[in-house]
Design a protein around this motif. Sequence first.
Motif, PDB file in Angstrom:
ATOM      1  N   VAL A  50      43.236  40.542  36.060  1.00  0.00           N
ATOM      2  CA  VAL A  50      44.425  40.276  36.877  1.00  0.00           C
ATOM      3  C   VAL A  50      44.405  41.123  38.139  1.00  0.00           C
ATOM      4  O   VAL A  50      44.748  40.662  39.233  1.00  0.00           O
ATOM      5  CB  VAL A  50      45.710  40.540  36.063  1.00  0.00           C
ATOM      6  N   GLY A  51      43.973  42.386  38.025  1.00  0.00           N
ATOM      7  CA  GLY A  51      43.878  43.237  39.207  1.00  0.00           C
ATOM      8  C   GLY A  51      42.907  42.681  40.222  1.00  0.00           C
ATOM      9  O   GLY A  51      43.175  42.680  41.438  1.00  0.00           O
ATOM     10  N   LEU A  52      41.758  42.190  39.754  1.00  0.00           N
ATOM     11  CA  LEU A  52      40.765  41.596  40.657  1.00  0.00           C
ATOM     12  C   LEU A  52      41.323  40.357  41.346  1.00  0.00           C
ATOM     13  O   LEU A  52      41.153  40.172  42.564  1.00  0.00           O
ATOM     14  CB  LEU A  52      39.500  41.250  39.864  1.00  0.00           C
ATOM     15  N   LEU A  53      42.004  39.514  40.583  1.00  0.00           N
ATOM     16  CA  LEU A  53      42.566  38.296  41.169  1.00  0.00           C
ATOM     17  C   LEU A  53      43.689  38.610  42.147  1.00  0.00           C
ATOM     18  O   LEU A  53      43.877  37.908  43.145  1.00  0.00           O
ATOM     19  CB  LEU A  53      43.073  37.375  40.061  1.00  0.00           C
ATOM     20  N   THR A  54      44.455  39.665  41.872  1.00  0.00           N
ATOM     21  CA  THR A  54      45.511  40.066  42.805  1.00  0.00           C
ATOM     22  C   THR A  54      44.904  40.515  44.138  1.00  0.00           C
ATOM     23  O   THR A  54      45.483  40.298  45.208  1.00  0.00           O
ATOM     24  CB  THR A  54      46.349  41.207  42.202  1.00  0.00           C
ATOM     25  N   LEU A  55      43.743  41.126  44.073  1.00  0.00           N
ATOM     26  CA  LEU A  55      43.063  41.553  45.291  1.00  0.00           C
ATOM     27  C   LEU A  55      42.549  40.356  46.095  1.00  0.00           C
ATOM     28  O   LEU A  55      42.658  40.310  47.321  1.00  0.00           O
ATOM     29  CB  LEU A  55      41.902  42.489  44.926  1.00  0.00           C
ATOM     30  N   ALA A  60      42.796  33.774  49.478  1.00  0.00           N
ATOM     31  CA  ALA A  60      42.426  32.442  49.004  1.00  0.00           C
ATOM     32  C   ALA A  60      43.612  31.509  48.857  1.00  0.00           C
ATOM     33  O   ALA A  60      43.438  30.296  48.824  1.00  0.00           O
ATOM     34  CB  ALA A  60      41.715  32.563  47.650  1.00  0.00           C
ATOM     35  N   LEU A  61      44.849  32.077  48.769  1.00  0.00           N
ATOM     36  CA  LEU A  61      46.035  31.262  48.506  1.00  0.00           C
ATOM     37  C   LEU A  61      47.116  31.559  49.533  1.00  0.00           C
ATOM     38  O   LEU A  61      47.183  32.674  50.068  1.00  0.00           O
ATOM     39  CB  LEU A  61      46.583  31.563  47.098  1.00  0.00           C
ATOM     40  N   VAL A  70      51.983  41.146  48.473  1.00  0.00           N
ATOM     41  CA  VAL A  70      50.606  41.560  48.730  1.00  0.00           C
ATOM     42  C   VAL A  70      50.208  41.252  50.170  1.00  0.00           C
ATOM     43  O   VAL A  70      49.574  42.058  50.847  1.00  0.00           O
ATOM     44  CB  VAL A  70      49.653  40.850  47.741  1.00  0.00           C
ATOM     45  N   ALA A  71      50.583  40.037  50.606  1.00  0.00           N
ATOM     46  CA  ALA A  71      50.210  39.636  51.959  1.00  0.00           C
ATOM     47  C   ALA A  71      50.878  40.505  53.010  1.00  0.00           C
ATOM     48  O   ALA A  71      50.299  40.811  54.048  1.00  0.00           O
ATOM     49  CB  ALA A  71      50.576  38.165  52.178  1.00  0.00           C
ATOM     50  N   SER A  72      52.121  40.901  52.765  1.00  0.00           N
ATOM     51  CA  SER A  72      52.853  41.686  53.749  1.00  0.00           C
ATOM     52  C   SER A  72      52.488  43.164  53.724  1.00  0.00           C
ATOM     53  O   SER A  72      52.595  43.855  54.710  1.00  0.00           O
ATOM     54  CB  SER A  72      54.368  41.535  53.508  1.00  0.00           C
ATOM     55  N   ASP A  73      52.039  43.645  52.573  1.00  0.00           N
ATOM     56  CA  ASP A  73      51.706  45.069  52.454  1.00  0.00           C
ATOM     57  C   ASP A  73      50.552  45.225  51.471  1.00  0.00           C
ATOM     58  O   ASP A  73      50.766  45.369  50.272  1.00  0.00           O
ATOM     59  CB  ASP A  73      52.933  45.863  51.976  1.00  0.00           C
ATOM     60  N   PRO A  74      49.304  45.179  51.932  1.00  0.00           N
ATOM     61  CA  PRO A  74      48.155  45.250  51.031  1.00  0.00           C
ATOM     62  C   PRO A  74      48.100  46.506  50.170  1.00  0.00           C
ATOM     63  O   PRO A  74      47.388  46.536  49.178  1.00  0.00           O
ATOM     64  CB  PRO A  74      46.959  45.180  51.988  1.00  0.00           C
ATOM     65  N   SER A  75      48.816  47.550  50.546  1.00  0.00           N
ATOM     66  CA  SER A  75      48.781  48.774  49.741  1.00  0.00           C
ATOM     67  C   SER A  75      49.355  48.563  48.350  1.00  0.00           C
ATOM     68  O   SER A  75      49.137  49.382  47.453  1.00  0.00           O
ATOM     69  CB  SER A  75      49.571  49.892  50.448  1.00  0.00           C
ATOM     70  N   HIS A  76      50.092  47.461  48.176  1.00  0.00           N
ATOM     71  CA  HIS A  76      50.689  47.179  46.863  1.00  0.00           C
ATOM     72  C   HIS A  76      49.734  46.418  45.946  1.00  0.00           C
ATOM     73  O   HIS A  76      50.096  46.097  44.818  1.00  0.00           O
ATOM     74  CB  HIS A  76      51.963  46.347  47.023  1.00  0.00           C
ATOM     75  N   GLN A  77      48.538  46.096  46.424  1.00  0.00           N
ATOM     76  CA  GLN A  77      47.671  45.199  45.669  1.00  0.00           C
ATOM     77  C   GLN A  77      47.385  45.692  44.258  1.00  0.00           C
ATOM     78  O   GLN A  77      47.367  44.901  43.316  1.00  0.00           O
ATOM     79  CB  GLN A  77      46.366  44.983  46.437  1.00  0.00           C
ATOM     80  N   PHE A  78      47.106  46.972  44.064  1.00  0.00           N
ATOM     81  CA  PHE A  78      46.755  47.479  42.753  1.00  0.00           C
ATOM     82  C   PHE A  78      47.876  48.321  42.139  1.00  0.00           C
ATOM     83  O   PHE A  78      47.651  49.031  41.185  1.00  0.00           O
ATOM     84  CB  PHE A  78      45.479  48.317  42.822  1.00  0.00           C
ATOM     85  N   SER A  79      49.060  48.240  42.691  1.00  0.00           N
ATOM     86  CA  SER A  79      50.153  49.031  42.135  1.00  0.00           C
ATOM     87  C   SER A  79      51.210  48.129  41.529  1.00  0.00           C
ATOM     88  O   SER A  79      51.014  47.539  40.467  1.00  0.00           O
ATOM     89  CB  SER A  79      50.734  49.947  43.219  1.00  0.00           C
ATOM     90  N   ARG A  80      52.352  48.022  42.217  1.00  0.00           N
ATOM     91  CA  ARG A  80      53.508  47.350  41.629  1.00  0.00           C
ATOM     92  C   ARG A  80      53.232  45.893  41.296  1.00  0.00           C
ATOM     93  O   ARG A  80      53.531  45.425  40.194  1.00  0.00           O
ATOM     94  CB  ARG A  80      54.703  47.468  42.582  1.00  0.00           C
ATOM     95  N   ALA A 144      44.706  28.013  37.543  1.00  0.00           N
ATOM     96  CA  ALA A 144      43.298  27.669  37.373  1.00  0.00           C
ATOM     97  C   ALA A 144      42.417  28.901  37.500  1.00  0.00           C
ATOM     98  O   ALA A 144      41.477  29.109  36.710  1.00  0.00           O
ATOM     99  CB  ALA A 144      42.903  26.619  38.411  1.00  0.00           C
ATOM    100  N   GLY A 145      42.734  29.751  38.504  1.00  0.00           N
ATOM    101  CA  GLY A 145      41.940  30.964  38.687  1.00  0.00           C
ATOM    102  C   GLY A 145      42.091  31.933  37.532  1.00  0.00           C
ATOM    103  O   GLY A 145      41.103  32.417  36.977  1.00  0.00           O
ATOM    104  N   VAL A 146      43.343  32.204  37.126  1.00  0.00           N
ATOM    105  CA  VAL A 146      43.596  33.164  36.040  1.00  0.00           C
ATOM    106  C   VAL A 146      43.001  32.646  34.738  1.00  0.00           C
ATOM    107  O   VAL A 146      42.306  33.370  34.004  1.00  0.00           O
ATOM    108  CB  VAL A 146      45.105  33.435  35.890  1.00  0.00           C
TER     109      VAL A 146
END
Length: 493
Positions: A50-55, A60-61, A70-80, A144-146
Amino acid sequence: MPHTAALRALGKNVERGFHLYRAGGSNERRHLHRLLLRVLALLATDVAVVGLLTLVAPWALPPVGPLDVVASDPSHQFSRVSLAVAAAVVLGLTMAGAYRTGDGWRSPGRIFAGATGGTAISCWNALWTLGLLRVLPSFAAMLAGVGAVLILARLLVDGVVRWWKGGGHWETARTLFIGEAAACRQAMSRRAFSHLGPEYNLGLVEIGPEPALDARGHLANLAEVLHESGAEAIVLCGRLESALFHAVVETAHAAGCQVFETQHRRSVRSPRTVWRNGEPLIELVRPELKAGHLLLKKIVDLVGATVALVLCAPVMAIVWAVIRLDSRGPGIFVQPRVGRNGRVFGCFKFRTMYADAEQRLAGDPVLRAEYLRNNYKLPPERDPRVTRVGRAVRRWSLDELPQLVNVLRGEMSLVGPRPLVLEELGEYGSRAPTLLSLHPGMTGAWAIAGRSELGYPERCSFELGYVGNWSFGADMAILARTVPVVLLSRGAH
């Protein structure tokens, strides 16, 4: 030998060899370790996916739902966001049964169903704010991705485990096959067991009149075979007559082994279907191994014993002092009793007898004969071993308060079978391993049914009935019924 003769031999064998069942706790711990290892490894894999797909997803979407952040603030990708989506997916997989034993954890249907639920939870808020038409395309793409990546990850994990286990699975255990030789060989060739290598396939135990040449042993020597082979699971092959079937199951469970059947039958044990390599097996589960209830029982034991010790400390100090003043000897008496899986422990009690009580009993053959006839007790008025203070302490069950320390040490439970001296085990015959599958208790079915007034064989019926139908609710009911029994001094002497 005939099955009836095998049953008698098995019973005698069990009575002679209780030390063989002390390995039962080790087997149960190994089963638990395998379970925890599997669940933790799968959880780590799912969270990493899930972490990889969130990154990857923001590139891709289109940003929808959690991807907006995530799109507005990439720093949140692996956190909240990653944690929220991972929690949703894990919840979905849990509800779909994708962490189950057997084939359930790698079932594509269960994995995809869990991914659907988790993805839907992740997009729930966006559905109400943006509407179905805007959310549906991104939901389908995310699903489909998950789903696809989770299935691929589980297949990868399955391959690693098969390599690590030499072709086996997470649940692969050292396995004995019990039955007629032909039925055992047929079971070994089934897909559910064909992956077992020499390290895990321990061979067969014969139930026929004469052991086959390739048999590991005969059913009459099952206790020794279980001990010497280090078996962690047994498979019952073909049909065993009822009495023999129950004796074998109880012996194996007392040794901490998992028990599987290749054919379903009506049983007093709790059955459940486990799929292995696409084939169904019937697992016979010990009632006392219901993990959730067993955990509650342990918590109640620790909390209850701690609170009771604090509240009863002043009373215990007074009783100890009075005993010391009344007669020579220590205030606390430690007697060897047989605990779970046949382990002998020191059971603490306030001393209610003279210091030379054992010598008094052993030196009087008539008194000892009456002691044995009277279910290992003597009538209070005829027992020269009991002190004056001891009679009062026994009447109000104060002598058992030090056993709260045994509960805290994990040797006893608040509720359980009565802690026995070694010579009483013979009263239970081949059913004794069943009795020893639970920790002995300060109170139990024996206490509310009559305590000292309840003799053998009635005591066996109450004790074995309690073990065979154990539940957390039954323990709570026994605790509640013990209070008036103690206050009214019913059956205490």
